[in-house]
Design a protein around this motif. Structure first.
Motif, PDB file in Angstrom:
ATOM      1  N   LEU A   1       0.795  -1.216   0.000  1.00 32.93           N
ATOM      2  CA  LEU A   1       0.000   0.000   0.000  1.00 32.93           C
ATOM      3  C   LEU A   1       0.832   1.273   0.000  1.00 32.93           C
ATOM      4  O   LEU A   1       0.302   2.351  -0.198  1.00 32.93           O
ATOM      5  CB  LEU A   1      -0.941   0.005   1.211  1.00 32.93           C
ATOM      6  N   ASN A   2       2.126   1.159   0.221  1.00 34.65           N
ATOM      7  CA  ASN A   2       2.977   2.342   0.218  1.00 34.65           C
ATOM      8  C   ASN A   2       3.371   2.672  -1.217  1.00 34.65           C
ATOM      9  O   ASN A   2       4.539   2.757  -1.570  1.00 34.65           O
ATOM     10  CB  ASN A   2       4.220   2.107   1.082  1.00 34.65           C
TER      11      ASN A   2
ATOM     12  N   ALA B   1       3.075   5.321  -2.912  1.00 32.70           N
ATOM     13  CA  ALA B   1       3.685   6.625  -3.162  1.00 32.70           C
ATOM     14  C   ALA B   1       5.197   6.507  -3.295  1.00 32.70           C
ATOM     15  O   ALA B   1       5.817   7.174  -4.123  1.00 32.70           O
ATOM     16  CB  ALA B   1       3.316   7.606  -2.051  1.00 32.70           C
TER      17      ALA B   1
ATOM     18  N   ARG C   1      -9.941   0.406  -4.627  1.00 34.63           N
ATOM     19  CA  ARG C   1      -9.884   1.549  -3.711  1.00 34.63           C
ATOM     20  C   ARG C   1      -8.473   1.828  -3.208  1.00 34.63           C
ATOM     21  O   ARG C   1      -8.015   2.965  -3.177  1.00 34.63           O
ATOM     22  CB  ARG C   1     -10.811   1.289  -2.521  1.00 34.63           C
ATOM     23  N   ALA C   2      -7.782   0.775  -2.821  1.00 31.46           N
ATOM     24  CA  ALA C   2      -6.512   0.958  -2.118  1.00 31.46           C
ATOM     25  C   ALA C   2      -5.290   0.934  -3.028  1.00 31.46           C
ATOM     26  O   ALA C   2      -4.267   1.520  -2.694  1.00 31.46           O
ATOM     27  CB  ALA C   2      -6.367  -0.105  -1.031  1.00 31.46           C
TER      28      ALA C   2
ATOM     29  N   SER D   1      -6.577   3.077  -7.374  1.00 27.00           N
ATOM     30  CA  SER D   1      -6.867   4.505  -7.218  1.00 27.00           C
ATOM     31  C   SER D   1      -5.626   5.300  -6.832  1.00 27.00           C
ATOM     32  O   SER D   1      -5.455   6.447  -7.249  1.00 27.00           O
ATOM     33  CB  SER D   1      -7.962   4.713  -6.164  1.00 27.00           C
ATOM     34  N   ARG D   2      -4.740   4.699  -6.053  1.00 24.49           N
ATOM     35  CA  ARG D   2      -3.519   5.393  -5.656  1.00 24.49           C
ATOM     36  C   ARG D   2      -2.569   5.556  -6.839  1.00 24.49           C
ATOM     37  O   ARG D   2      -1.909   6.587  -6.976  1.00 24.49           O
ATOM     38  CB  ARG D   2      -2.829   4.632  -4.524  1.00 24.49           C
TER      39      ARG D   2
ATOM     40  N   GLY E   1      -3.867   8.280  -9.129  1.00 23.70           N
ATOM     41  CA  GLY E   1      -3.616   9.613  -8.606  1.00 23.70           C
ATOM     42  C   GLY E   1      -2.227  10.135  -8.913  1.00 23.70           C
ATOM     43  O   GLY E   1      -1.999  11.343  -8.879  1.00 23.70           O
ATOM     44  N   GLU E   2      -1.302   9.236  -9.232  1.00 25.20           N
ATOM     45  CA  GLU E   2       0.074   9.634  -9.517  1.00 25.20           C
ATOM     46  C   GLU E   2       0.394   9.685 -11.009  1.00 25.20           C
ATOM     47  O   GLU E   2       1.435  10.203 -11.400  1.00 25.20           O
ATOM     48  CB  GLU E   2       1.051   8.661  -8.826  1.00 25.20           C
TER      49      GLU E   2
END
Length: 207
Positions: free
Chosen positions: A80-81, A83, A137-138, A141-142, A145-146
């Motif tokens: 989940l990290n 980013a 969702r997790a 979507s992340r 967003g990038e």
């Protein structure tokens, strides 16, 4: 004298000062789901593994579907990290994405729960719906967003589908030579495809 109503925070079977934590129940749920899969797991079985009353499992999580979703979140926590994965920009993102995804599966602590999640999702629609919603969702979507590119969601879903397929054949079905191949060898083959999904323009005639 009328009996006093039972307090929600301490269902029958939980002794004062020994109320198990949410994490203890969740650890038991992960273990039982990994061993039995979604269909054959019950709230009672999870409670027995955690040595608590079933009412306490309901108190923390609700129905079995919610317990399963929480177990998925813990299983996917290392992934989940996202980013950090995208912090290096889009150059070589395909190889980094493949290496990162496979790295999660290669860890002994996360492989068993992930296997249980994927196997359950393949055979049970409720489990599949929970996994699908969580991934969208997790994870997806992340990534979306990038990504500052057209059709970012479709691109992210295609990249995820590629790696889920690799995981199914390598870790669940265990088809050779993929099952025994070195991680970096797989990254070398799959990375350029993921790079094209995430950054390259569409083929001529598709728009």
């Amino acid at each position: 004298m009328e009996p006093q109503p039972r307090r929600r925070g301490r269902p029958a079977g939980a002794r004062a000062g020994e109320t198990p934590t949410r994490e203890r129940i969740l650890a038991a749920a992960r273990s039982v789901f990994a061993e039995r899969g979604y269909d054959k797991t019950s709230i009672r079985a999870i409670a027995k593994a955690a040595e608590v009353d079933p009412a306490l499992v309901h108190h923390y999580f609700g129905a079995k579907e919610q317990v399963f979703e929480a177990a998925i979140e813990v299983s996917f926590a290392p992934a989940l990290n996202i980013a950090d994965l995208l912090a290096g920009g889009l150059e070589d993102i395909g190889e980094r994405f493949a290496r990162y995804f496979l790295g999660v599966w290669e860890r002994p602590m996360t492989r068993a729960p992930l296997l249980a999640v994927v196997r359950s999702a393949v055979t049970n629609e409720t489990a599949a719906a929970v996994l699908r919603g969580f991934v969208l969702r997790a994870l997806v979507s992340r990534v979306v967003g990038e990504l500052d590119v057209p059709d970012a969601r479709l691109r992210a879903e295609l990249a995820a589908s590629q790696m889920v397929g690799v995981a199914l054949l390598r870790y669940v079905v265990r088809i050779e030579p993929l099952a025994s191949a070195d991680v970096e060898e797989i990254v070398a083959y799959v990375g350029p495809t993921l790079q094209r999904y995430l950054t390259a323009g569409p083929a001529a005639g598709t728009h």
